[in-house]
Design a protein around this motif. Structure first.
Motif, short mmCIF file in Angstrom:
data_model
loop_
_atom_site.label_atom_id
_atom_site.label_comp_id
_atom_site.label_asym_id
_atom_site.label_seq_id
_atom_site.Cartn_x
_atom_site.Cartn_y
_atom_site.Cartn_z
N ASN A 13 5.68 48.89 -41.48
CA ASN A 13 5.59 49.51 -40.50
C ASN A 13 7.23 50.36 -40.34
O ASN A 13 7.84 50.15 -41.48
N ALA A 14 7.54 50.69 -39.28
CA ALA A 14 8.92 51.56 -39.21
C ALA A 14 9.93 50.47 -39.45
O ALA A 14 11.07 50.95 -39.55
N HIS A 15 9.87 49.26 -38.99
CA HIS A 15 11.04 48.30 -38.90
C HIS A 15 10.89 47.33 -40.02
O HIS A 15 11.76 46.75 -40.49
N ILE A 68 -7.29 49.91 -49.09
CA ILE A 68 -5.94 50.44 -48.98
C ILE A 68 -6.16 51.16 -47.62
O ILE A 68 -6.99 51.78 -47.31
N GLU A 69 -5.18 50.80 -46.59
CA GLU A 69 -5.44 51.30 -45.15
C GLU A 69 -3.93 52.01 -44.90
O GLU A 69 -3.10 51.60 -45.65
N PRO A 70 -3.98 52.76 -43.96
CA PRO A 70 -2.53 53.36 -43.69
C PRO A 70 -1.09 52.70 -43.59
O PRO A 70 -0.09 52.90 -44.20
#
Length: 130
Positions: free
Chosen positions: A94-96, A71-73
């Motif tokens: 991610n953000a999108h 598990i990574e960010p």
């Protein structure tokens, strides 16, 4: 030292060692947690991993089997042992976008040997023939 003194000495060292470990903050739950993580790294833990899109609450992927999860960010990488080989899945966000990369066929790779691939243009010098 006599046999009795030796036994007393060994018992004292053992007692001090146990008390020393107790003072280091080592507890049963930490040891068990680390042992489970090590077992999962060796494909010894049968797991169900559910990847959910937090915005839509939809399940993106359900992975079940003898799996390890990193598990990574921004990503969850799972490697699973299946009959005939291994599967690797990558899920991230991610953000999108939200993404899921699923391996469809097993990879018949070795768990005992590393695989190294060289780029020939780096290894072999550029030779001009006249």
């Amino acid at each position: 030292m006599t046999s009795r003194n030796t036994k007393t000495f060994v018992a004292t060292i053992a007692a001090v060692s146990v008390l020393g470990l107790a003072g280091c903050g080592v507890n049963d739950a930490d040891v068990v947690s680390q042992n489970i993580a090590t077992a999962a790294d060796n494909f010894e833990i049968n797991r169900r991993i559910i990847i959910i899109n937090n915005e839509s609450d939809n399940v993106i992927q359900l992975i079940e089997g003898w799996c390890n999860a990193e598990i990574e960010p921004d990503a969850i990488r799972t490697t699973c042992k299946v009959p005939g080989g291994y599967h690797k899945h990558i899920n991230g966000r991610n953000a999108h976008t939200t993404f899921s990369i699923q391996q469809l066929d097993t990879a018949n790779v070795s768990k005992d040997h590393y695989r190294v691939t060289f780029n020939p243009s780096v290894v072999i010098p550029d030779v001009e023939v006249r």
